[in-house]
Write an enzyme that holds these catalytic residues in place. Structure first.
Site, short mmCIF file in Angstrom:
data_model
loop_
_atom_site.label_atom_id
_atom_site.label_comp_id
_atom_site.label_asym_id
_atom_site.label_seq_id
_atom_site.Cartn_x
_atom_site.Cartn_y
_atom_site.Cartn_z
N ASP A 483 0.97 -1.18 -0.05
CA ASP A 483 0.13 -0.02 0.03
C ASP A 483 0.98 1.31 -0.19
OD1 ASP A 483 -2.26 1.56 0.02
OD2 ASP A 483 -3.07 0.47 1.86
N ASP A 553 -10.63 2.29 -3.73
CA ASP A 553 -11.25 2.08 -2.31
C ASP A 553 -12.83 2.02 -2.48
OD1 ASP A 553 -8.80 1.66 -1.09
OD2 ASP A 553 -8.80 3.42 -0.04
C1 DGJ Z 1 -5.96 1.77 1.74
C2 DGJ Z 1 -6.27 0.57 1.13
O1 DGJ Z 1 -6.63 1.05 -0.27
C3 DGJ Z 1 -7.28 -0.01 1.52
O2 DGJ Z 1 -7.71 -1.18 1.00
C4 DGJ Z 1 -6.66 -0.54 3.00
O3 DGJ Z 1 -5.79 -1.74 2.72
C5 DGJ Z 1 -6.18 0.79 3.90
N1 DGJ Z 1 -5.28 1.45 3.20
C6 DGJ Z 1 -5.41 0.15 5.11
O4 DGJ Z 1 -4.80 1.24 5.81
#
Ligand code: DGJ
Length: 747
Positions: A483, A553
């Site tokens: 991430d 997301d």
């Molecule tokens: C952002 C990601 O896109 C989410 O899927 C998740 O992993 C969060 N970060 C976790 O902090």
């Protein structure tokens, strides 16, 4: 003397290429040729011809890019264009493959430099070239100084997609500052009836497809954020004229393989010449090149389709899967995954994760992924990033019991990491406050309570590689979700001299790539997902080193139809993760059925991210059936040819996609109805891409067709007569398989 030097810079370039997402290599010998009499280079592949010449003043001048021409068609020698007016000298009216800024050039240059004596004039002339199978390297040199640019061309014989990049070498005795460096300039046929498509967005709203007429002037697509960005994606497509559907018409397209700040300019100049130039973003750029050093640009890929923008995206998908992704040309199918993020947030612990793993296994999930929260003092997003040791309160016996449990349930195990970030509230930051991007004495702007580690620093690179190596060597981890949850601010690098600091834009990304490459070499079975708060780092550079990406997301299944639609213009469904999450969805508070959510996610690489602790036995039964059905079509959905039959954009009430397996033995259709109005039936669906002479049996994955619809019919029938689907109501969805029956009754 010159020959020797070219050999030397060629060797340097090859060494540098090891860390680059690779230029594609091809098998056949015949795709690149050089006509010495006319001084014309010609690249022919997959129905496309690309040609340029060395003109009378030794500059590289584009000649043609479009449908493949006959082999006995010969292009005349190129000559510089005349001055158009006192205001437009020949250097500006003559198209150039890679123009240095010099000599009165007013259109977009590919390269701009400053020599230490204040000279900023750069005019590049052809010196020599080499053709090796499907790679062409042309060496150019400034008319006076020992300043060289090698132009690299590489063609994929199966898609005709050409990869272009430049290696800039300072052969002078003094440092040179590179202020602007593109990978390539692409010239289209002169014209004024073009339209440009590009992708825009924001966090949780990525992949909006834009279309605008190309008019005189310049359109700038870019990121100044240090990484690819949600706001613009480094992809473009240019269409000539207007077309009835997206599978007809001529389309030129391209994508830049770079995960840092980037820029693509699309220009129609004063003589209606269309030029697309892309590479490092010149904003805040300034790369100091010492004598003997070289700078290699990213690769800018470009292609042409005569089958419209649909054909362009199918070529790109094929190219990505066979030439770009780590296991190309045979990428592994994406497993069905479970991810805990939307169910648990940061509240992960051993019993909670094990309970979810049991439930996930019961519906056929193949990979269980624990998301954020397992490390350091991580209770929320205020602390812990940088401290990559297992949190003892949450996992008193380490990760092993959970991983063993996941394995015993028949799944492999994946883990979330965010290696490039640090919370100020962490042991790492307390020990190394100088490791972050910063300007001495200035504020350090936090976003999501975190700062960006300066990965350009060797010690930071070693730390990041070291902790990942440690994690992977001590735990049976099959997958990392990598991430990256903010963009840069105050991008200073105080540890190096002021005139070397701006190299951070290049060196950071190169070190990121080198870590991913080194991990891939040492752990070839470990797969990695590129995630950046959703789809903030998706490009052909990162895709060369990661197996899949997280597009957004936003997991609302209706929003996802548009997000996924936009995504597939540039990237394959075979790398596009799509989760089934809870309803009402957190983004729009929209309520949808579990079936609708599954069918939306099954258009890509299926995952489940719902809180399984709240599911009923009916939900489990539905999910199990859907996962089973998905496994029967996933090869087609992930690696087949995608046809976007009806777009979900512009407030459309319906949307339909179809995927056809490469051998055309299977088709898979997904249909969505936003809301019925006035009692109209669902529009008839005309399939594409099937073999007209073969018979296909339709079977339902979910939903039904009109009662008089045949069970078996020819590809021709499904494509020309079409299919009536029985869908009414709000947020309804259906999906069907078309399997070839092996009876070849229609020669
Ligand atoms: C952002 C990601 O896109 C989410 O899927 C998740 O992993 C969060 N970060 C976790 O902090």
């Amino acid at each position: 003397m010159t020959r020797l030097y070219i050999g030397l810079i060629g060797a340097i370039a090859l060494a540098g290429a090891a860390l680059q997402p690779s230029l594609s290599r091809a098998q056949s010998n015949n795709d690149i040729s050089y006509n010495a009499a006319m001084r014309i280079f010609r690249i022919d592949a997959a129905g496309t011809t690309y040609a340029f010449g060395i003109n009378n003043v030794d500059e590289l001048q584009p000649v043609y890019w479009g449908p493949q021409l006959a082999t006995n068609d010969h292009f005349p020698a190129t000559h510089e264009k005349p001055e158009a007016a006192a205001f437009d000298a020949s250097v500006t009216t003559t198209p150039n493959e890679y123009a240095g800024w010099g000599g009165g050039l007013y259109v977009e240059p590919a390269l701009k430099v400053t020599f230490p004596d204040g000279n900023r004039d750069l005019v590049l002339h052809y010196v020599s070239h080499q053709i090796h199978q499907n790679d062409l390297v042309i060496t150019t040199k400034d008319i006076e100084r020992s300043f060289y640019v090698e132009l690299h061309y590489s063609v994929d014989p199966h898609t005709g997609i050409i990869g272009r990049s430049a290696v800039i070498t300072n052969g002078t005795q003094a440092p040179v500052i590179i202020e602007q460096a593109a990978a390539a300039s692409w010239s289209l046929p002169r014209g004024d009836d073009y339209s440009l498509r590009y992708l825009t967005g924001r966090w949780a709203g990525e992949w909006g497809l834009q279309k605008q007429t190309i008019r005189p002037g310049e359109t700038v697509l870019q990121s100044k954020r240090g990484s690819t960005g949600h706001q613009n994606n480094p992809w473009f497509a240019i269409e000539r004229g207007e077309h009835a559907d997206e599978d007809t018409g001529e389309v030129w397209f391209g994508a830049l393989a770079w995960s840092g700040s980037w820029r693509i300019t699309v220009e129609q100049d004063q003589l209606q010449q269309i030029r697309v130039t892309g590479g490092f973003n010149p904003f805040d750029f300034g790369y100091k090149l010492l004598p003997g050093q070289h700078l290699e640009t990213p690769v800018f890929y470009g292609g042409f389709s005569k089958d419209g923008i649909g054909g362009a995206s199918r070529l790109l998908h094929r190219f990505e899967l066979t030439k770009i992704v780590p296991n190309a040309p045979n990428p592994r199918p994406r497993p069905v995954i479970y991810n805990s993020w939307e169910a648990t947030g940061f509240n992960v612990d051993e019993p909670g994760q094990e309970a979810l793993a049991e439930k996930a296994a019961s519906i056929g999930v193949e990979r269980f992924i624990m998301d954020d929260g397992w490390f350091g003092q991580r209770k929320d997003d205020h602390a812990g990033l940088g401290d990559w040791y297992v949190n003892q309160q949450k996992f008193p016996h380490g990760l092993k019991p959970l991983i063993d449990k996941v394995h015993a349930l028949g799944m492999d195990f994946g883990l979330w990491v965010e290696p490039e970030m640090v919370n100020p509230n962490s042991d790492l930051y307390r020990k190394h406050p100088d490791w972050v991007l910063n300007f001495t004495g200035r504020p350090r702007t936090e976003q999501r309570n975190q700062l960006v580690l300066n990965l350009a620093r060797t010690d930071v690179r070693e730390y990041v590689y070291g902790f990942l190596d440690n994690l992977l060597s001590h735990n049976q981890i099959a997958f990392l979700k990598w991430d990256y949850n903010r963009n840069w601010s105050e991008p200073g690098w105080p540890a190096v001299a002021p005139d070397e600091q701006k190299a951070v834009y290049v060196k950071y990304v190169r070190n990121l790539y080198s870590i991913l490459q080194e991990l891939h070499t040492k752990y070839p079975n470990v797969e990695i997902e590129s995630c950046s708060g959703g789809g903030g780092r998706v490009d052909l550079g990162i895709l060369g080193l990661t197996d899949e990406v997280w597009p957004s997301d936003n997991t609302d299944p209706f929003d996802r139809l548009r997000i996924q639609d936009g995504f597939t213009y540039a990237y394959s469904p075979g790398v596009m993760m799509a989760w089934v999450t809870d309803s009402p969805n957190w983004v729009n508070h929209r309520t949808t059925s579990l079936t609708y959510r599954f069918l939306s996610s099954m258009q890509g690489s299926l995952g489940v991210g719902a809180n399984l602790n709240q599911w009923t036995s009916t939900d489990f039964a539905t999910a199990k059936a859907m996962v089973e059905a998905y496994k029967r079509v996933r090869e087609t959905v992930q690696h087949g040819s995608l046809y976007r039959l009806v777009s979900p954009r512009d407030g459309s009430e319906v949307s339909v996609t179809e995927s056809v397996s490469l051998n055309r033995q299977q088709g898979v259709l997904f249909a969505f109805l936003h809301s019925s109005q006035m009692g109209y039936p669902f529009p008839r669906v005309y399939l594409r891409g099937l073999d007209p002479g073969k018979d296909y049996r339709i079977s339902s994955i979910s939903g039904s067709v009109a009662s008089d619809s045949p069970e078996v019919a020819s590809g021709s029938y499904w494509m020309n007569h079409g299919l009536d689907i029985d869908l009414r109501g709000d947020f309804q969805a259906a999906a069907f398989r078309f399997d070839e029956t092996n009876t070849n009754t229609h020669p």
